[in-house]
Design an enzyme around this catalytic site. Structure first.
Site, short mmCIF file in Angstrom:
data_model
loop_
_atom_site.label_atom_id
_atom_site.label_comp_id
_atom_site.label_asym_id
_atom_site.label_seq_id
_atom_site.Cartn_x
_atom_site.Cartn_y
_atom_site.Cartn_z
CD GLN B 221 -3.36 -1.07 2.51
OE1 GLN B 221 -2.99 -2.32 3.12
NE2 GLN B 221 -3.10 0.10 2.47
NE ARG B 368 -12.99 -0.42 4.66
CZ ARG B 368 -13.90 -0.84 3.26
NH1 ARG B 368 -14.07 -2.53 3.37
NH2 ARG B 368 -14.31 -0.26 3.00
CB CYS B 369 -9.06 1.73 11.29
SG CYS B 369 -8.04 2.69 12.48
CD GLU B 738 -8.76 3.83 6.29
OE1 GLU B 738 -8.85 5.28 7.29
OE2 GLU B 738 -8.03 3.53 6.39
#
Lengths: 170, 784
Positions: B221, B368-369, B738
């Protein structure tokens, strides 16, 4: 061992160890990399292909077991440049994000619509419940399969109309 | 001459995704799809024990097996000074174990062979002798006197404590608590879970012996940051390292860190002179790569008799695993957890955090945060619901009473944040109306009278995303800016390259739309490329919802730079003064003469064929955007659930999610992101758990034990929106990927707690499984 099978309408063959999984044969020997591997426990469905039209997780099948069978992978969904209704449905309804589960989802959807051309939301959700998607929350995958059902219905209606209008038609 | 302008794909249009074509044809290019000439395959041998001393590693049998090219051990890596590597949190992590193994699944040795099957066969033939040591599997155990010392490799490490960290003001908080009419306490454990993207992690290292160039294909990523880390770890000159992130099959934070497999594969390729591919299997992914959460939290909320919040005190113990390898900004040891005052105007707060080593996999990532915001949001939203129940107030009303009000923005929070914008009451009202809250409350009452167990849960979260500003936020010293480079070709088509990397978020479409909006080139004419460090400008990557807030802003800014140059060219072509030109929908025209105009395509052609004397040719530029502040997306989620008293099964009846992520660039993509996050939030709330037995064996090491939601149990989602543009982002956008995972777990669990409140139940830790609910009902005397 020799494996001979039909993949997306073409005769294919290869020489593999008996332990080689069908998914590895497709990906490594035939270089059909649209079929993906997401787990080792037949849980995720990313490796789903159609064997004689039935969805099968290709990580649960040995390549040699597929001898003589007819297999459809994601690469076989489109006819040349023409996308199949399920592919159009996934694009139109934003039924994919990272795309990793998409081939398996589309193949399950294709098989469902062959059996049941007008499925309810529950029927679609049940049909794809062996396939995991981490991106979409399934909402748009359901819509995509419904969209494909609508396109197939429209295509059938057109075919019927044409057949009716043709000279000598009924 | 009137010129027709076509600007399909502007901001706000739900155009279909440009990237779909290859994926629906099965022609995506994921890491494992790449085959290089002469490529070898690597398999990693992992520790079966959570904590053990290695007494010997015997590779003789493995080395002689068919197809085996090399067996790499920790000892061999140590000879090249690569047995250990630095982590993103300024700790060290073993690449291949030399002294001890410190978690089950730790990398011990690797086999490189001609085929994957051969590599795995030989891996199983490596003999390792272990002396098993007691395992430490929680912070509670880690701090016990006499607990086994995990990091005896570190000279000054005398216990298992990693860090102590604080935010806010202890004294004023203490004083506020002294005046409180009521203090509500919640102790909750946000358990370890795993992002589990459907594609696992992997790499192909291809070191060219003749040129010294190392090309590393990697499921990353953050390819640029990885390149720099690799240069520092391996000593290779950075210009000789090229990291390419191909198509990525989901990331959710799991693909941010540097994993030992990447380093071993690169070293192996360097030594052998052939490309080496390593792709982990699902078990390796779940037991060894970046986990999430594992926070033990205690929150105290002080309120007065009217239900006004006075102060918040929070302590958390963080379980960081065997190496402190969290992927987060350097200054913040517990990530951005101190956003824990959430959406509420709490005058004072004090947050303390302690991190501990345990014999569990390292590398806390934000699933996802944005760097631990979800833990913070979960705690405050659970605490607020518990407080409302305890005060006998309605959950929604209690929130409304304590929200930061729209006129208070920019809002300075008690722990030091400056919230850029928000309208929390509005989002709440939209959610309540969409849900039909008042009617539903009556319905809940009626159902409960009939003996049904049913409840409504609310969460009004505030996120903090889009890091930097670079002076405040860095990773290993790298400022958290991001970048965009835009080149407009003579025919008016363009290529945009960014320092970010999509993992399914639809960057190829969204960022093309920003160019459309700013420069008038249709989205279809803008190619978007990311992930190749040799071609893309440097950036910190895609995680923490930062792509749109940072690289999206960079895209707008670079497009505006080109527009400024375009004005000069248009002035030259139209023989007009620059200040007499107006910009509108992809063209410059002369004020008062809208027919005298030049389109961006004509201007682009002129940039290469007909420029004024002294002007540099071409129409391209680059912008590095360092945001002045974070963005603060928010929303209200409401969930209705029913519980089967006989089985404890929780059935989600409705989910209403109202998000405010500022301006939406492609609403279709935004909604898709929200759907996905709500499903992952459902999984976290009810299903997903990585846990350990007393010996430190990981339970949850495959998709049979680690349960992910399928289409069958995933609820159906009803979305709503409000739009409060970010005042400092050039497009007013805030980032959204997110928010649903940050906001929804608390909403789901609050619904369960609302249902169980009449039975005196105040907490059930996630995942809220049927057996836990059943046991809580039985304990409350419900026997059906």
């Amino acid at each position: 061992m020799k494996v001979t099978l039909t993949v997306n309408g073409s005769d294919r063959s290869g020489d593999v160890e008996p332990r080689v999984l069908l998914v590895d044969f497709l990906r490594t020997n035939l270089r059909l990399t649209g079929t993906h591997v997401g787990c080792d426990t037949s849980s995720c469905g990313a490796c789903t292909v159609l064997i004689e039209g039935e969805p099968v997780k290709s990580c649960t099948v040995l390549a040699v077991q597929a001898t003589g069978r007819s297999i459809t992978t994601v690469e076989g969904l489109a006819q040349g440049a023409n996308l199949s209704p399920i592919q159009i449905g996934f694009h139109e309804e934003h039924g994919l994000q990272c795309g990793f589960c998409t081939p398996g989802m589309m193949l399950v959807g294709t098989s469902l619509l062959e059996r049941n051309p007008n499925p309810t939301e529950d029927e679609i959700r049940w049909a794809i419940s062996g396939n995991i998607c981490r991106c979409t929350g399934y909402m748009n995958i359901v819509k995509a399969i419904k969209h494909a059902a609508m396109l197939r219905e429209a295509a059938t209606a057109t075919t019927r109309e044409k057949a009716g209008a043709a000279p000598g038609g009924q | 001459m009137a010129t027709e302008v076509h600007m399909h794909g502007r901001i706000g249009e739900s155009i279909k995704r440009k990237e779909d074509g290859r994926f629906i044809r099965g022609k995506g290019n994921y890491l494992d799809d790449i085959e290089l000439p002469g490529m070898l395959h690597m398999a990693i041998l992992r520790s079966p024990h959570a904590h053990a001393r290695i007494s010997s590693v015997d590779t003789a049998a493995a080395s002689g097996m068919p197809g085996v090219i090399a067996v790499v051990t920790g000892e061999l890596m140590a000879q090249h000074k690569l047995a250990w590597m630095p982590t993103l949190s300024y700790d060290t992590q073993a690449v291949l174990a030399t002294d001890k193994v410190r978690f089950q699944g730790q990398e011990v040795a690797a086999v490189i062979a001609e085929s994957k099957y051969q590599a795995e066969d030989a891996r199983d033939a490596i003999m390792v002798d272990y002396d098993v040591l007691p395992a430490v599997i929680s912070p509670q155990q880690a701090k016990e006197a006499g607990a086994a010392l995990i990091r005896d490799d570190k000279e000054n490490q005398k216990d298992n404590h990693i860090y102590h960290w604080e935010a806010g003001d202890q004294e004023t908080t203490k004083a506020a608590f002294a005046k409180a009419d009521k203090v509500v306490r919640l102790h909750t454990f946000y358990p370890r879970c795993h992002p589990a993207p459907l594609e696992t992690c992997g790499c192909i290292a291809d070191v060219n012996g003749a040129t010294g160039k190392a090309t590393i294909y990697m499921t990353s990523q953050a390819p640029h940051a990885i390149r720099t880390v690799f240069a520092l770890v391996t000593g290779l000159p950075e210009q000789n390292i090229r990291v390419i992130s191909p198509d990525i099959g989901g990331g959710f934070g799991n693909k941010v860190p540097v994993y030992p497999g990447y380093v071993v594969a690169t070293a192996a390729s360097l030594l052998i002179g052939r490309p080496v591919k390593w792709v982990e299997d699902r078990t390796e992914n779940l037991i060894s790569t970046g986990f999430a959460r594992d926070f033990h939290m205690t929150g105290d909320l002080a309120v007065d008799k009217d239900g006004k919040m006075l102060a918040l005190r929070v302590h958390l113990d963080s379980d960081n695993g065997a190496f402190f390898a969290d992927a987060q900004p350097t200054k913040f040891k517990a990530g951005l957890f101190h956003i824990v005052t959430g959406s509420y105007d709490i005058p004072t707060a004090h947050v303390t955090a302690d991190g501990y080593y345990t014999n569990k996999a390292p590398g806390g990532v934000a699933y996802r945060c944005s760097f631990r915001v979800t833990e913070a949001s979960y705690l405050i939203e659970r605490l607020v619901t518990n407080a409302a129940i305890e005060l006998g107030m309605d959950q929604a009303e209690f929130r409304m009473k304590n929200f930061i009000q729209p006129e208070q923005f920019p809002y300075h929070s008690a722990t030091g944040w400056v919230y850029d914008s928000g309208d929390y009451p509005k989002a709440m009202n939209v959610a309540l109306e969409q849900l039909g809250y008042d009617e539903l409350r009556k319905d809940v009452k009626a159902r409960r009278k009939k003996g049904e167990v049913t409840g409504i849960g609310i969460a009004s979260f505030t996120e903090v995303v889009g890091a930097g500003h670079g002076a405040e936020f860095d990773i290993l010293g790298l400022r958290m800016f991001d970048s965009a480079e835009l080149r407009v070709h003579p025919t008016g088509k363009a290529i945009l390259r960014m320092g970010t990397k999509s993992q399914g978020q639809g960057h190829e479409t969204t960022f093309a739309q920003i160019v459309t909006e700013e420069l008038g080139i249709p989205a279809a004419d803008v190619a978007v490329e990311e992930g190749d460090t040799d071609t893309a400008p440097y950036g910190l990557g895609t995680y923490a919802s930062r792509s749109t807030p940072v690289a999206g802003a960079a895209t707008a800014m670079v497009a505006r730079k080109l527009r400024d140059k375009g004005r000069k060219i248009a002035a030259h072509l139209l023989e007009a003064a620059e200040e007499d030109l107006e910009w509108e929908s992809g063209r410059f025209y002369v004020k008062g003469s809208p027919d005298k105009a030049k389109t961006i395509q004509e201007i682009a052609f002129a940039a290469y064929t007909n420029i004024p004397d002294g002007m540099e040719a071409g129409l391209e530029g680059v912008h590095y955007y360092d945001p002045p502040n974070m963005t603060y997306p928010f929303g209200t989620y409401a969930v209705v659930i029913d519980i089967d008293k006989g089985t404890g099964q929780v059935k989600v009846r409705r989910v209403v999610a109202v998000d405010d992520c500022g301006v939406r660039i492609n609403p279709m993509i935004v909604e898709g992101q929200i759907h996905g996050g709500l499903a992952e939030g459902y999984g976290i709330a009810f299903m997903e758990l990585i846990t350990f037995d007393p010996e430190g064996n990981c339970i949850g090491s495959n998709f049979i034990d680690y349960l992910l939601p399928t289409a069958w149990e995933t609820p159906r989602f009803e979305l709503g929106e409000t739009v409060t543009p970010s005042p400092h982002h050039p497009l007013g956008a805030k980032g959204v990927g997110e928010s649903p995972t940050v906001g929804s777990p608390a909403a789901y669990v609050n619904a369960v707690m609302d249902a169980l409140a009449p039975y005196g139940v105040t907490n059930i830790d996630m995942p809220v499984t049927s057996d836990k609910v059943w046991a809580a009902l039985r304990a409350a005397g419900v026997n059906e």
